[in-house]
Design an enzyme around this catalytic site. Sequence first.
Site, mmCIF file in Angstrom:
data_model
loop_
_atom_site.group_PDB
_atom_site.id
_atom_site.type_symbol
_atom_site.label_atom_id
_atom_site.label_comp_id
_atom_site.label_asym_id
_atom_site.label_seq_id
_atom_site.Cartn_x
_atom_site.Cartn_y
_atom_site.Cartn_z
ATOM 1 N N SER A 147 -11.533 -0.804 -0.378
ATOM 2 C CA SER A 147 -10.226 -0.790 0.284
ATOM 3 C C SER A 147 -10.350 -1.019 1.776
ATOM 4 O O SER A 147 -9.421 -1.511 2.422
ATOM 5 C CB SER A 147 -9.523 0.557 0.054
ATOM 6 O OG SER A 147 -8.857 0.587 -1.175
ATOM 7 N N ASP B 158 0.844 -1.188 0.000
ATOM 8 C CA ASP B 158 0.000 0.000 0.000
ATOM 9 C C ASP B 158 0.884 1.245 0.000
ATOM 10 O O ASP B 158 1.957 1.245 -0.614
ATOM 11 C CB ASP B 158 -0.927 -0.026 1.227
ATOM 12 C CG ASP B 158 -2.261 0.654 0.968
ATOM 13 O OD1 ASP B 158 -2.274 1.897 0.897
ATOM 14 O OD2 ASP B 158 -3.280 -0.052 0.864
ATOM 15 N N HIS C 112 -3.744 6.046 3.349
ATOM 16 C CA HIS C 112 -4.495 4.862 2.931
ATOM 17 C C HIS C 112 -3.939 3.599 3.577
ATOM 18 O O HIS C 112 -4.674 2.789 4.158
ATOM 19 C CB HIS C 112 -4.436 4.766 1.406
ATOM 20 C CG HIS C 112 -5.347 3.757 0.800
ATOM 21 N ND1 HIS C 112 -5.020 2.425 0.689
ATOM 22 C CD2 HIS C 112 -6.578 3.886 0.235
ATOM 23 C CE1 HIS C 112 -6.008 1.779 0.085
ATOM 24 N NE2 HIS C 112 -6.971 2.641 -0.205
#
Length: 736
Positions: free
Chosen positions: A409, A181, A238
Amino acid sequence: MKRILAPLAGVLALALLAGCSLGLIPKAGAALEAVNKMPVITGSTAATRMPMLEPESESELAAKSNYGYLILKTGAGFDASLIERLGAEVVDSFELDGARYSLVHKDSDVLGLLRTLKLATGVVYAEPDLKLELDAPVDYTAPLNDPWIRMGQYSYYITRLGEALEEFGVGTNEVYVAVVDSGINAPHEEFQGVWDHGYSMWSKAGTDGAVTYTYVGAGVEPVAMDGTNFDSNPAEGHGTHVAGTIAALGNNALGVTGVAPDNVKLITYKCFADDASGNSITGSGSSWSVYGSLMHLVDWKIANSVTQTIPVNMSLGGDYANYFAMDMIAYGLSENVVVVAASGNDGQELMQFPAGYSGVITVGATNGVDELVPFSNRGRHVSVTAPGYNIQSVGNWATSAYQNMSGTSMATPFVTGLVGLMLTFDPTLTPAEIKYLLEDNAVDLGAAGFDRSFGHGRVDVRETIAAVVAGGAIATPYASEPLVVELTNVDATFDSGNPDAVSAIIGRPVYLYDEAGAFVTAALTDDYGDAFFQFLESGTYTVATDYYGRTLSDASASRIDVTFTGANQLVSMEFSVPMTSFQTLQNDGNGYYNGGGLSYADTILHLFDGDLNWLMSYDWDTLDSIVWPCESGQSYYLAIEPYTDSSSTCYGGNYTLLVTQTPVADDLGNAGAALAGDPLVDGLESNDSPATATTVTIDTPLRAFLSDGLTFSDEATTIEAPTGADMIDWYVYTAP
């Protein structure tokens, strides 16, 4: 010596170097599709091909890939010096299972490089280095109107995670979970004792208020996260949010609780980077870094003798599939490393990648009242769903930051965390067993049984952990051994370029359909002619291939129905197809071509069928040769033109054309001295159009000039500008 080049790569392309004069050659049209069609299974309504990026222009390639970079897989017989001679360089490479994977760079004319490498002997595939994106959080203007959202982590209750932890706790085994990520805010209060180690493709400089990232460079090992290159850029976060959902420390009286709140060690890879304004850094999310991280993890697992399955969270995706990803995912499965991937946030029945690859556990998103969230992608590849709307997790801008995000996600790490929790109870679970336990214990939502919206249902943590704790044999339908499809061409004229597997058909797509005729997945044959299908359910399948666009032996040769029982199974698809070489060679040793007065001469070859439909083209260096499976009784046209550079300088000259099924050395062993005709006269003129094409017969050399009829002595001292159609030599050949 010029090597003989055949279109062995899985995708035929207009293999022409930029700068070559093409204005006089018929354009590729419907014929290209006929050559590169996908086998259609009769009665199928879902026989759609896996989308590969096949750029038609330099601008399209630049817009849809990490421009300047190609991924190359090569086997035995590949001449590595070809890359340098094409003006490119290898900036990173590794070897795996006898093949070499290389990241190749060139500043310009990357499409020409791609098209040429696809056709080179020993190349299993050449493809763009795709750009992937994180499945960004989805924003809404109004909050969800459901009764659990005010509790913050409604997922804790609706999935019965709380019940599972109260009843069973956490297993006693310490296990690893990986995240590919944007990195992790490792100093966060929720990751103390949780984060084990990580790597980054970028080095960080500056403070949090003025963050800059520097790509460590292709060919350089990713840098270890040492406190300066975490996911601490305010524009990112994220990866930190994802990691918090998986394994935020539990029972610490702080913030949130991860699905696996103890005994999980996180391994993180930073493959995405933004600047302080939220703009993606060049190279962020490249296939080489994302799937190379997967390879790096598997190698780390082997080197450290880690035996447990390691789940890898990939809350990311792209529109196109690529073979490098398929290879690395298969490599992971062979060592019990399994990808858990987000289905994507397009809100359509749509396959993004890696979610669409065989061997991946694909996750969709639900909300607090067990509805499929509108943004969640759907399809037959969805395994399970999990909460992904308004998920509270860890933030990255401070050691005590928390934030709310929505998206597939956010659903994906819930499932990854559940896999980690399962492994704390039983670290011997295989990827196939894990996938089955997730699906078999899910809450069935939507249509009864599997459906394309919810997959097998929304995960139920309590039931899944109970099944793990109960132990015993797990009757998973997913095979731990692959289905292997072997393609060979046993004709004596065929040579794969691999001396250890001369008959192997290399780089050919093989497609897999289920019993109902629905497309399942695709794989590419390696340099031994083998395509591997892993993680399949036992059942009846159809394997199909497309050998030069048509069946070339018996009527069933491109399709085989097979009952796969779950054990390692080999399916052989044998062709017997004669190959014909079209060679441009040095003339009779007089030194005028390729080493003498005309050392600048160059040929570009274009092959057409009898109706002048384009089949393939090739140009590299000076003397060019191509191979095609010419069918008996069929006619083929060959057009040969000189290379013309960007300044309109034309590099014509004299050459010998030989059509043969037994290729020869470039100089014919100087046997060309015995060729009929005056070496100073082009006796083939005028062969400047298909209507005036010179007839060529097999194994009969023809001496020719690539010019508009100048005498040879003039050509030796003159570099011409193109003057029209008479700059092209046309030949017609009818296969015996």
